[in-house]
Design an enzyme around this catalytic site. Structure first.
Site, PDB file in Angstrom:
ATOM      1  NE  ARG A 102      -3.664   2.813  -0.915  1.00  0.00           N
ATOM      2  CZ  ARG A 102      -4.931   2.731  -0.553  1.00  0.00           C
ATOM      3  NH1 ARG A 102      -5.590   3.788  -0.153  1.00  0.00           N
ATOM      4  NH2 ARG A 102      -5.563   1.571  -0.562  1.00  0.00           N
ATOM      5  CG  ASP A 133      -6.116  -7.232  -7.542  1.00  0.00           C
ATOM      6  OD1 ASP A 133      -5.077  -7.538  -6.936  1.00  0.00           O
ATOM      7  OD2 ASP A 133      -6.909  -6.361  -7.122  1.00  0.00           O
ATOM      8  CD  GLU A 190      -3.020  -1.020   0.130  1.00  0.00           C
ATOM      9  OE1 GLU A 190      -3.012  -0.039  -0.613  1.00  0.00           O
ATOM     10  OE2 GLU A 190      -3.856  -1.955   0.034  1.00  0.00           O
ATOM     11  CD  GLU A 219     -10.623  -1.414  -8.693  1.00  0.00           C
ATOM     12  OE1 GLU A 219     -11.782  -1.043  -8.376  1.00  0.00           O
ATOM     13  OE2 GLU A 219      -9.660  -1.353  -7.901  1.00  0.00           O
TER      14      GLU A 219
HETATM   15  C1  DMJ Z   1      -6.230   0.605  -4.971  1.00  0.00           C
HETATM   16  O1  DMJ Z   1      -5.461   0.786  -3.874  1.00  0.00           O
HETATM   17  C2  DMJ Z   1      -5.463  -0.049  -6.081  1.00  0.00           C
HETATM   18  O2  DMJ Z   1      -6.122   0.127  -7.267  1.00  0.00           O
HETATM   19  C3  DMJ Z   1      -5.261  -1.507  -5.837  1.00  0.00           C
HETATM   20  O3  DMJ Z   1      -4.634  -2.122  -6.915  1.00  0.00           O
HETATM   21  C4  DMJ Z   1      -6.581  -2.180  -5.609  1.00  0.00           C
HETATM   22  N1  DMJ Z   1      -7.341  -1.537  -4.618  1.00  0.00           N
HETATM   23  C5  DMJ Z   1      -7.476  -0.112  -4.626  1.00  0.00           C
HETATM   24  C6  DMJ Z   1      -8.625   0.434  -5.431  1.00  0.00           C
HETATM   25  O4  DMJ Z   1      -9.725  -0.329  -5.464  1.00  0.00           O
END
Ligand code: DMJ
Length: 673
Positions: free
Chosen positions: A308, A437, A304, A573
């Site tokens: 970010r 994912d 994270e 998404e």
């Molecule tokens: C974000 O932090 C990123 O896109 C991550 O890959 C998946 N989750 C969240 C958004 O849904």
């Protein structure tokens, strides 16, 4: 010396020639007088002797010559003025050219020495209609040039036109030379860069950058303005009640802390830059400069904070050219490195960035597969910028290791990996949703970032998409929507996370980069499904998870929602994929779908006092049950992708030059197409 008067007075002298003249000439000679009055009289006599026709012709000729004289005088003066001005401008611009070329913010090759001129921002403009999308600009050598000064002039009209064109051409040239326009808006550059000192892959300067930088700014349209308005509203809430904290709680007018690092502010930096929000960006920059401190005894999640914070700082550095962000990126990057000190080199999930220690979650020594394989874009870029290869080495090793692992199912990976053994755990469960994912997303994106040379990444990606087709694709009833389900120990489940909606965008990106055309077909089907996950729900907003109906039943839609899954966290998404689909197809329906979604966010998640909130129940329009939390990715991703989706400017983060990390932070492609 001849003198008529002297000749008349005395006897003729021998050296004189006697000339007999007719009466008129005699008068003329003997009476020679060069006075104006005499000349006037003489001309007047001649004029009187001419016929009326002759006089008319002469008068006409005089008048014509006079007109021509006046016109040519004016145009010559104008031309000289313009030439003189041009050469002064040329001198000034030529002095600036080296600076402009180095400073191109589309892809910064290396850290810069001084802070950029942070006062230069894209300006919003509504004056001209947008250019049609997807019309590529002709290379500069194919563009029609303005006429040059040495053209041949045939008529006075030609001359006038030429002068006008010259002035126009000069205006255009001045504009072209004095701006950098990476996002279709005008930015005055004022920055210098130096080449990276390392042997790590250096970016080649894209040859197309100059031509594209010289194009006209594309004006912002009404839908983009609506996104700006939404962003400002969200930002107001954050600023008023959560400034410098991780997330806004818009209903209780407070905040929540996750890492205590101003997550929303950092995630939103490059969005503000892209949206052209100068004041907001300046304020946030000040906070980063004065208050963002990583030397804190705090546990952060490696994944994270990489996507970010590190990703956000790196992309903001690239867009703004401001070295502050690179310095901060280096700081956090170094502090995250202890995560890789594990027996297997598969990183731990958590790092204490103050103490320099790392550990797995309390209950397991496993890490999540998506987490350890979705930090590569950022660390690789950090190596390229700093010249320190340790970052890239650490993350490349993870990918190489995962490439060799057994336990995959036709390229599909399990969700967990053990940090001691380096082996997959919890075998037999395969999903494109949570915990797996972005593994798939980063296979493709690393391959693109590195100039499409790292074949193992491509192999793994292609194999995985085949695995998806073979094991996870199904069609729902009644609408026969193609969706991606899950596989658990051989059993198919028709469950799809909203998170999976990143996939159409990724597939489209792959197809755009030359991969199989059927990937684009699949992307088209899947984005339709993701849209239906919104459209078939009462609020027009998607739940976190849906289950698709595999059998037609009267009164049932394709999408079923379980009570535990009906929340919406303002996730990006679907909008993200809509953006890719629109960029690559130009089909306006994708913009319209995104517009519907934005309106529904405004209808059901907007908090009047500022901010947007996650909701608990997308099926209840009269009470969607606000959760009192605005996730940082709403500003970092959702609104950014909305703004890009509504844009008709393919150079507004050109997808041949930038690759988005999984938190929507654009990073340069090292060898742009
Ligand atoms: C974000 O932090 C990123 O896109 C991550 O890959 C998946 N989750 C969240 C958004 O849904």
């Amino acid at each position: 010396m001849y003198s008529g008067a002297a000749a008349a007075a005395g006897p003729p002298r021998r050296d004189f020639i006697s000339v007999t003249l007719g009466p008129e000439e005699a008068v003329g000679v003997s009476g020679y007088n060069n006075s104006k009055a005499w000349r006037r009289r003489s001309c007047w006599r001649k004029w009187k002797q001419l016929s009326r026709l002759q006089r008319s012709v002469i008068l006409f000729l005089f008048a014509f010559l006079a007109v021509c004289g006046v016109i040519s005088y004016t145009s010559t003066v104008e031309a000289w003025k313009s030439i003189t001005n041009k050469s002064l401008d040329d001198q000034r611009i030529e002095q600036e050219i080296p600076r402009l070329k180095l400073a191109n913010p589309a892809v910064l090759p290396a850290p810069q020495k001084a802070d950029a001129n942070r006062g230069d921002y894209p300006e919003l403009s509504l004056q001209k209609p947008p250019k049609p999308p997807h019309v590529r600009h002709a290379p500069s050598n194919l563009q029609i040039k303005a006429p040059r000064r040495n053209m041949r002039l045939k008529t006075q009209r030609d001359a006038m036109r030429a002068v006008e064109e010259l002035v126009e051409a000069d205006k255009v040239e001045k504009t072209e030379k004095s701006i950098i326009s990476w996002r279709g808006a005008v930015i005055e550059p004022d920055q210098s860069t130096e080449p990276p000192s390392s042997k790590i892959m250096e970016p080649e300067k894209p040859s197309s950058v100059e031509a594209e930088d010289q194009k006209e700014p594309v004006p912002i349209n009404e839908r983009q303005l609506a996104v700006i308005e939404a962003f400002r509203h969200a930002w107001k809430g954050y600023k008023d009640f959560a400034w410098g904290h991780d997330e806004l709680k818009p209903l209780s007018k407070s905040y929540s802390e996750w890492f205590g690092l101003g997550l929303t502010l950092i995630d939103a930096l490059d969005t503000m830059w892209i949206l052209g929000l100068k004041e907001e960006f300046e304020e946030a920059r000040k906070w980063v400069a004065n208050d963002l401190v990583f030397d804190k005894n705090v546990d952060v999640n490696l994944f994270e904070s990489t996507i970010r914070i590190l990703g956000g700082l790196l992309s903001t550095y690239h867009l703004s050219g401001d070295s502050l962000f690179l310095e901060k990126a280096k700081d956090i990057g170094n502090r995250l490195m202890p995560a890789f000190k594990t027996p297997s080199k598969i990183p731990y999930s958590d790092v204490n960035i103050g103490r320099g220690t790392a550990h797995p979650p309390r209950w397991t020594s496993d890490s999540t597969v998506a987490e350890v394989t979705s930090i590569q874009l950022e660390f690789r870029e950090l190596s390229r910028l700093t010249g320190d290869e340790k970052f890239q080495k650490a993350v490349d090793e993870v990918m190489k290791h995962v490439h060799t692992l057994s336990g995959k199912n036709d390229g599909l990976v399990p969700m967990f990996i053990n940090t001691n053994s380096g082996q997959f755990t919890h075998l037999g469960v395969y999903t494109l949703g949570a915990r797996a994912d972005s593994y798939y997303e980063y296979l493709l994106k690393q391959w693109i970032q590195g100039g499409k040379k790292e074949n193992e990444l491509l192999e793994d990606y292609m194999r995985a998409i085949e695995g998806v087709k073979k094991h996870l694709l199904q069609r729902s009833e009644p609408k026969k929507l193609t969706f991606v389900g899950e596989l658990a120990h051989g059993h198919f489940s028709a469950k799809m996370d909203h998170l999976v909606c990143f996939l159409p965008g990724t597939l489209a990106l792959g197809a755009h980069n030359g991969l199989a055309a059927d990937h684009m077909k699949l992307a088209e089907s899947l984005i339709e499904t993701c849209y239906q996950m919104y459209a078939q729900v009462e609020t027009g907003l998607s739940p976190e998870i849906v289950h698709f109906n595999l059998h037609a039943q009267k009164g049932h839609k394709d999408v079923e929602i379980k009570p535990a899954d009906r929340h919406n966290l303002l996730r990006p998404e679907t909008v993200e994929s809509l953006f890719y689909m629109y960029r690559f197809s130009g089909d306006k329906k994708y913009q319209d779908w995104g517009w519907e979604i934005l309106q529904n966010f405004n209808r059901y998640t907007r908090v009047p006092t500022g901010g947007y909130t996650s909701i608990n129940n997308v099926q209840n329009p009269s009470n969607p049950e606000p959760r009192d939390k605005m996730e940082s990715f709403f500003l970092g991703e959702t609104l950014k992708y909305m703004f890009l989706l509504f844009s008709d400017d393919i150079d507004l983060i050109n997808l041949d030059k930038y690759v988005f990390n999984t938190e929507a932070h654009p990073l340069p492609i090292w060898v742009p197409a």
